[in-house]
Write a protein that holds these residues in place. Structure first.
Motif, PDB file in Angstrom:
ATOM      1  N   HIS A 199       0.830  -1.210   0.000  1.00 33.39           N
ATOM      2  CA  HIS A 199       0.000   0.000   0.000  1.00 33.39           C
ATOM      3  C   HIS A 199       0.859   1.253   0.000  1.00 33.39           C
ATOM      4  CE1 HIS A 199      -2.356   3.239   1.892  1.00 33.39           C
ATOM      5  NE2 HIS A 199      -3.386   2.717   1.201  1.00 33.39           N
ATOM      6  N   ASP A 200       1.904   1.228   0.831  1.00 35.42           N
ATOM      7  CA  ASP A 200       2.698   2.445   0.961  1.00 35.42           C
ATOM      8  C   ASP A 200       3.629   2.664  -0.232  1.00 35.42           C
ATOM      9  OD1 ASP A 200       1.458   2.772   3.356  1.00 35.42           O
ATOM     10  OD2 ASP A 200       3.107   1.959   4.560  1.00 35.42           O
ATOM     11  N   GLU A 201       4.228   1.596  -0.745  1.00 39.28           N
ATOM     12  CA  GLU A 201       5.214   1.744  -1.810  1.00 39.28           C
ATOM     13  C   GLU A 201       4.574   1.595  -3.189  1.00 39.28           C
ATOM     14  OE1 GLU A 201       8.203   2.683  -1.296  1.00 39.28           O
ATOM     15  OE2 GLU A 201       8.127   2.587   0.885  1.00 39.28           O
ATOM     16  N   PHE A 202       4.007   0.411  -3.445  1.00 38.51           N
ATOM     17  CA  PHE A 202       3.476   0.147  -4.769  1.00 38.51           C
ATOM     18  C   PHE A 202       2.237   0.994  -5.050  1.00 38.51           C
ATOM     19  CE2 PHE A 202       1.507  -2.767  -7.968  1.00 38.51           C
ATOM     20  CZ  PHE A 202       2.521  -2.687  -8.906  1.00 38.51           C
ATOM     21  N   GLY A 203       1.396   1.165  -4.030  1.00 41.54           N
ATOM     22  CA  GLY A 203       0.187   1.966  -4.218  1.00 41.54           C
ATOM     23  C   GLY A 203       0.517   3.416  -4.536  1.00 41.54           C
ATOM     24  N   GLN A 204       1.474   3.979  -3.795  1.00 40.84           N
ATOM     25  CA  GLN A 204       1.858   5.372  -4.081  1.00 40.84           C
ATOM     26  C   GLN A 204       2.503   5.506  -5.453  1.00 40.84           C
ATOM     27  OE1 GLN A 204       4.276   6.876  -0.899  1.00 40.84           O
ATOM     28  NE2 GLN A 204       2.673   6.583   0.671  1.00 40.84           N
ATOM     29  N   SER A 205       3.276   4.473  -5.859  1.00 42.72           N
ATOM     30  CA  SER A 205       3.887   4.534  -7.192  1.00 42.72           C
ATOM     31  C   SER A 205       2.814   4.530  -8.274  1.00 42.72           C
ATOM     32  CB  SER A 205       4.841   3.362  -7.376  1.00 42.72           C
ATOM     33  OG  SER A 205       5.901   3.431  -6.442  1.00 42.72           O
ATOM     34  N   LEU A 206       1.790   3.698  -8.107  1.00 43.31           N
ATOM     35  CA  LEU A 206       0.701   3.678  -9.088  1.00 43.31           C
ATOM     36  C   LEU A 206      -0.045   5.011  -9.098  1.00 43.31           C
ATOM     37  CD1 LEU A 206      -0.744   0.066  -8.613  1.00 43.31           C
ATOM     38  CD2 LEU A 206       0.624   0.923 -10.524  1.00 43.31           C
ATOM     39  N   ALA A 207      -0.246   5.588  -7.929  1.00 48.18           N
ATOM     40  CA  ALA A 207      -0.909   6.892  -7.879  1.00 48.18           C
ATOM     41  C   ALA A 207      -0.072   7.965  -8.586  1.00 48.18           C
ATOM     42  CB  ALA A 207      -1.159   7.279  -6.424  1.00 48.18           C
ATOM     43  N   ALA A 208       1.237   7.876  -8.391  1.00 53.51           N
ATOM     44  CA  ALA A 208       2.124   8.828  -9.075  1.00 53.51           C
ATOM     45  C   ALA A 208       2.066   8.636 -10.583  1.00 53.51           C
ATOM     46  CB  ALA A 208       3.550   8.668  -8.560  1.00 53.51           C
ATOM     47  N   ILE A 209       2.015   7.386 -11.030  1.00 54.97           N
ATOM     48  CA  ILE A 209       1.927   7.117 -12.470  1.00 54.97           C
ATOM     49  C   ILE A 209       0.643   7.704 -13.039  1.00 54.97           C
ATOM     50  CG2 ILE A 209       1.675   5.285 -14.181  1.00 54.97           C
ATOM     51  CD1 ILE A 209       3.570   3.601 -12.497  1.00 54.97           C
ATOM     52  N   ARG A 210      -0.457   7.527 -12.302  1.00 54.26           N
ATOM     53  CA  ARG A 210      -1.723   8.095 -12.773  1.00 54.26           C
ATOM     54  C   ARG A 210      -1.637   9.623 -12.832  1.00 54.26           C
ATOM     55  NH1 ARG A 210      -6.844   5.969  -9.714  1.00 54.26           N
ATOM     56  NH2 ARG A 210      -7.749   7.429 -11.238  1.00 54.26           N
ATOM     57  N   ALA A 211      -1.012  10.227 -11.831  1.00 58.20           N
ATOM     58  CA  ALA A 211      -0.889  11.691 -11.831  1.00 58.20           C
ATOM     59  C   ALA A 211      -0.010  12.162 -12.997  1.00 58.20           C
ATOM     60  CB  ALA A 211      -0.304  12.156 -10.500  1.00 58.20           C
ATOM     61  N   MET A 251      -4.258  -1.752 -12.434  1.00 59.59           N
ATOM     62  CA  MET A 251      -3.302  -2.259 -11.460  1.00 59.59           C
ATOM     63  C   MET A 251      -3.694  -1.856 -10.045  1.00 59.59           C
ATOM     64  SD  MET A 251       0.325  -1.661 -13.460  1.00 59.59           S
ATOM     65  CE  MET A 251       1.253  -2.382 -12.134  1.00 59.59           C
ATOM     66  N   MET A 252      -4.241  -0.678  -9.879  1.00 64.96           N
ATOM     67  CA  MET A 252      -4.683  -0.259  -8.552  1.00 64.96           C
ATOM     68  C   MET A 252      -5.874  -1.098  -8.077  1.00 64.96           C
ATOM     69  SD  MET A 252      -4.238   3.903  -8.528  1.00 64.96           S
ATOM     70  CE  MET A 252      -4.555   3.958  -6.777  1.00 64.96           C
ATOM     71  N   GLU A 253      -6.770  -1.454  -8.997  1.00 64.41           N
ATOM     72  CA  GLU A 253      -7.889  -2.326  -8.628  1.00 64.41           C
ATOM     73  C   GLU A 253      -7.382  -3.713  -8.221  1.00 64.41           C
ATOM     74  OE1 GLU A 253     -11.040  -1.787  -8.240  1.00 64.41           O
ATOM     75  OE2 GLU A 253     -10.831   0.354  -8.694  1.00 64.41           O
ATOM     76  N   THR A 254      -6.418  -4.218  -9.006  1.00 63.34           N
ATOM     77  CA  THR A 254      -5.834  -5.510  -8.648  1.00 63.34           C
ATOM     78  C   THR A 254      -5.128  -5.442  -7.303  1.00 63.34           C
ATOM     79  OG1 THR A 254      -5.509  -6.021 -10.988  1.00 63.34           O
ATOM     80  CG2 THR A 254      -4.261  -7.319  -9.405  1.00 63.34           C
ATOM     81  N   LEU A 255      -4.394  -4.363  -7.098  1.00 61.57           N
ATOM     82  CA  LEU A 255      -3.721  -4.190  -5.817  1.00 61.57           C
ATOM     83  C   LEU A 255      -4.719  -4.097  -4.679  1.00 61.57           C
ATOM     84  CD1 LEU A 255      -1.157  -3.666  -4.179  1.00 61.57           C
ATOM     85  CD2 LEU A 255      -1.402  -1.227  -4.750  1.00 61.57           C
ATOM     86  N   ARG A 256      -5.836  -3.396  -4.909  1.00 63.21           N
ATOM     87  CA  ARG A 256      -6.841  -3.273  -3.861  1.00 63.21           C
ATOM     88  C   ARG A 256      -7.407  -4.650  -3.474  1.00 63.21           C
ATOM     89  NH1 ARG A 256      -9.614   0.110  -6.270  1.00 63.21           N
ATOM     90  NH2 ARG A 256      -8.590   1.973  -5.410  1.00 63.21           N
ATOM     91  N   GLY A 257      -7.650  -5.506  -4.492  1.00 60.69           N
ATOM     92  CA  GLY A 257      -8.126  -6.853  -4.182  1.00 60.69           C
ATOM     93  C   GLY A 257      -7.096  -7.668  -3.436  1.00 60.69           C
ATOM     94  N   ALA A 258      -5.812  -7.560  -3.852  1.00 60.71           N
ATOM     95  CA  ALA A 258      -4.755  -8.278  -3.146  1.00 60.71           C
ATOM     96  C   ALA A 258      -4.634  -7.797  -1.712  1.00 60.71           C
ATOM     97  CB  ALA A 258      -3.430  -8.112  -3.889  1.00 60.71           C
TER      98      ALA A 258
END
Length: 469
Positions: A262-274, A304-311
């Motif tokens: 959540h902290d690392e991969f999730g923030q990276s995906l959020a940054a990619i979206r931004a 990827m964020m949806e997949t991460l949310r399920g994981a």
């Protein structure tokens, strides 16, 4: 050869005692027949001696009186004193001529023996053989005193004696077998307690113990049984404690991994979206041809964020202690229905209150249901999965309760439902750590069935409620 496996021990021992008894009776019968034949031979020999001496005295009297006309031989006096049924007495000269013979009559009221017995008796004892004693006069043998018994009479007497022994055998043998069977039943009665104790141990009741027995051998077995039960209970308690620690470590590792993702991969995906959104704004003004690529990057990041949310949801489920086991499972079922879109259809029914159960029980049951539903959906080919959760009052003296969890699906018969992830072994470990029971049947005609029962300490709780979703 007859297979005795699975036969009753008491019956087998009784049959062996009966066989040994019959052999003993046969030996006793043989001994009595031999003694009877020896007695008859001794009596015949005595009669022959008396007859020979009597004839010698008669010959001496003739010679002393010098009366050659005197009747010789004269066996009347001997026959009158020794004659018996079937006994024959005769004088045979040196030329082989029988000068005089007396034979006693046979009894007509005695049943004839069987031919087989008569043939065997004659073969073994030769009852018709003669006993001969020489008759001496002036130092020379002038003839022989011959005595014998009719073979039919001896055979009949032997059969009569054997028949009495057989009658005793027919009466004594069943009585002996009954007494032996009763004694063995009483002596082996503790084996039922041993079997019951083994069955209780096999059923998971490690508190089963055997009482002391009167027999030293059975007492030794009981001591070993009790020692093994204690060792097994200790080993199982240690195993459950270790399993609990491993499960706690596993859950902690999952939570740690979820935080890292959540902290690392999730923030990276959020940054990619931004960045994709910023690049799209720039592309609108400067390079419209890049709009499609920017939108593709944004969609990929969103997926990827949806997949991460399920994981993350699977790694770190909702706090069961705060939401309650029933509410957490209802949310889990709703999530599965949302993702599966009705194929398969997940249903849940709860009965009872689950608000005051220990946190460890709620978390472990949630993990068990999570794994079971995953495998039912992915590996059994089920179209309908039914989850039932029930709180029951037990019949124990302490008034305890137990949670009963049932998961049924209509998947392919015989197809193992639990293969991936924690799997059936992991479920068993969790249930064993909670002191519960688990059964799984994948061979039903209409799918698979999982049953879990976990004890819960008695406590005051709200009135049971019924809910279904």
């Amino acid at each position: 050869m007859r297979n005795w496996s699975g036969s009753d021990l008491k019956l087998r021992l009784t049959l062996r005692v009966a066989a040994v008894s019959m052999l003993c009776f046969a030996a006793i019968s043989g001994y009595f027949l031999i003694e009877a034949d020896r007695s008859v031979r001794a009596r015949i020999a005595a009669v022959a001696d008396v007859a020979a001496r009597t004839l010698e005295l008669q010959q001496s009297k003739i010679q002393w009186l010098n009366n050659p006309r005197s009747d010789f031989p004269d066996l009347d006096s001997v026959a009158a004193s020794v004659m018996a049924p079937g006994l024959c007495l005769a004088f045979r000269s040196n030329t082989g001529e029988i000068s005089q013979r007396f034979c006693g009559g046979t009894q007509t009221d005695t049943a004839a023996p069987p031919q087989a017995f008569a043939a065997l008796y004659r073969r073994l004892f030769d009852p018709g053989r003669e006993t001969v004693r020489p008759v001496i006069a002036r130092g020379q043998a002038i003839g022989e005193a011959v005595v014998w018994v009719d073979p039919a009479v001896l055979t009949t007497e032997a059969w009569h004696d054997a028949g009495r022994l057989m009658a005793v055998l027919m009466i004594a043998l069943p009585l002996l077998c009954a007494l032996v069977y009763a004694a063995l039943s009483r002596a082996l009665r503790p084996t039922r307690l041993i079997r019951d104790g083994l069955e209780r141990i096999a059923a998971g009741d490690l508190a089963a113990r055997l009482p002391p027995f009167d027999l030293a051998e059975l007492s030794a077995i009981g001591d070993v049984f009790n020692h093994l039960a204690e060792r097994l209970a200790t080993a199982l308690a240690d195993r459950n404690a270790l399993t609990q620690k491993l499960i706690v470590v596993q859950d902690e590792e999952r939570r740690h991994l979820a935080r890292e993702l959540h902290d690392e991969f999730g923030q990276s995906l959020a940054a990619i979206r931004a960045l994709a959104a910023s690049a799209r704004l720039t592309a609108v003004q400067d390079c419209p041809s890049l709009l499609a690529e920017c939108d593709g990057i944004a969609r990929t990041a969103t997926d990827m964020m949806e997949t991460l949310r399920g994981a993350l949801f699977r790694l770190r489920p909702p706090d069961v202690d705060e939401l309650g086991l029933a509410a957490s499972l209802e949310g889990l079922i709703a999530g599965w229905n949302g993702r599966s879109r009705g194929q398969p259809r997940f249903e849940i029914a709860t009965s009872g209150s689950f608000e005051r159960i220990p946190a460890s029980i709620g978390a472990n049951l949630y993990r068990i249901v999570q794994e079971a539903l995953t495998n039912a959906a992915k590996h059994a080919g089920a179209t309908r999965v039914m989850l039932r959760l029930e709180m029951r009052e037990t019949a124990s003296a302490g008034g305890g309760r137990e949670i009963v969890l049932a998961i049924d699906d209509d998947g392919r018969p015989g197809d193992p439902q639990v293969k991936s992830g924690m799997g059936l072994l992991g479920m068993r470990e969790r249930v064993a750590a909670l002191g519960g029971r688990l059964s799984f049947d994948a061979g039903q005609p209409n799918g698979s069935s999982l049953r879990v029962s976990v004890p819960v300490a008695a406590s005051r709780e709200a009135a049971p409620v019924e809910r279904a979703a």
